[in-house]
Scaffold this active site. Structure first.
Site, short mmCIF file in Angstrom:
data_model
loop_
_atom_site.label_atom_id
_atom_site.label_comp_id
_atom_site.label_asym_id
_atom_site.label_seq_id
_atom_site.Cartn_x
_atom_site.Cartn_y
_atom_site.Cartn_z
N HIS A 151 1.75 10.57 3.03
CA HIS A 151 3.03 9.88 2.80
C HIS A 151 4.17 10.61 3.52
O HIS A 151 5.01 9.97 4.15
CB HIS A 151 3.37 9.84 1.30
CG HIS A 151 2.46 8.99 0.46
ND1 HIS A 151 1.84 9.47 -0.68
CD2 HIS A 151 2.09 7.68 0.56
CE1 HIS A 151 1.13 8.50 -1.23
NE2 HIS A 151 1.25 7.41 -0.49
N LYS A 175 -1.34 -0.97 -12.38
CA LYS A 175 -2.24 0.00 -11.77
C LYS A 175 -2.58 1.19 -12.65
O LYS A 175 -3.38 2.03 -12.24
CB LYS A 175 -1.65 0.49 -10.44
CG LYS A 175 -1.92 -0.44 -9.28
CD LYS A 175 -1.80 0.30 -7.96
CE LYS A 175 -2.08 -0.60 -6.78
NZ LYS A 175 -1.69 0.05 -5.51
N ARG A 222 -4.09 3.45 7.74
CA ARG A 222 -5.03 4.54 7.95
C ARG A 222 -6.26 4.06 8.70
O ARG A 222 -6.65 4.60 9.70
CB ARG A 222 -5.47 5.15 6.62
CG ARG A 222 -4.42 6.02 6.01
CD ARG A 222 -4.64 6.20 4.55
NE ARG A 222 -4.39 4.96 3.84
CZ ARG A 222 -4.31 4.86 2.54
NH1 ARG A 222 -4.51 5.90 1.78
NH2 ARG A 222 -4.05 3.71 1.97
N SER A 224 -3.91 8.88 -2.31
CA SER A 224 -3.60 9.43 -3.63
C SER A 224 -4.84 9.37 -4.51
O SER A 224 -5.11 10.28 -5.31
CB SER A 224 -2.46 8.64 -4.29
OG SER A 224 -1.30 8.73 -3.52
#
Ligand code: ADP
Length: 158
Positions: free
Chosen positions: A17, A41, A90, A128
């Site tokens: 990040h 989430k 990514r 994460s």
């Protein structure tokens, strides 16, 4: 003033990040890191904890501001007078979801442009989710996250 929003869960913020934020800062005068409430989430870190870890890390970068948001991203962008949304890409696996989100946001507000940035290669495998998994199993995450995040993770799991 060219301003961009970088939205996400940041549960917790990682070096990936931070790499994206630094890149975005080269393109925009101000970057607002916007933490989504994301009740669905079930985050490991509370909203306040996620904001605090960003304040200790990302907010140290010049012209980076930390905010929280709830609701539609395009509305938040409009309220902040931001013309762009930054997302990190990514791998191909990110693409489908990101493509859908970007086009839907464009449909909701054609004035907000989504910009994808690729992190440094070594952060391509970093998320994460994987950081939390490694920390939970007692692994070393010190090369993946800032020091305060590594400490916060070890407090959560030990
Ligand atoms: P979200 O819940 O919105 O996916 P994340 O905090 O997981 O929130 O990610 C926010 C944004 O940062 C997303 O665009 C994600 O693809 C990107 N991102 C996360 N980790 C990395 C990384 N290692 N390198 C580049 N971009 C990343």
């Amino acid at each position: 003033m060219r301003r961009a929003i970088y939205p996400g869960s940041f549960d917790p913020v990682t070096n990936g990040h931070l790499d994206v934020i630094e890149r975005a800062r080269k393109l925009f005068d101000e970057v607002i890191v916007a933490v989504a409430h994301n009740d669905e989430k079930q985050p490991l870190f509370s909203l306040e904890e996620r904001l605090e870890l960003l304040r200790e890390t990302a907010a140290k970068i010049d012209h980076v501001r930390i905010a929280e948001f709830n609701g539609l991203l395009v509305e938040f962008a409009r309220a902040q007078k931001a013309g762009a949304v930054i997302r990190g890409l990514r791998a191909v696996s990110d693409f489908e979801f990101e493509f859908q989100m970007a086009l839907m946001n464009r449909k909701l507000d054609a004035a907000v442009e989504t910009i994808f940035l690729m992190p440094k290669e070594e952060y391509t495998y970093l998320s994460s989710r994987i950081v939390k998994e490694i920390a939970r199993l007692g692994g070393d995450v010190s090369s993946l996250v800032p020091v305060c995040v590594a400490k916060a993770l070890s407090r959560k799991f030990h």
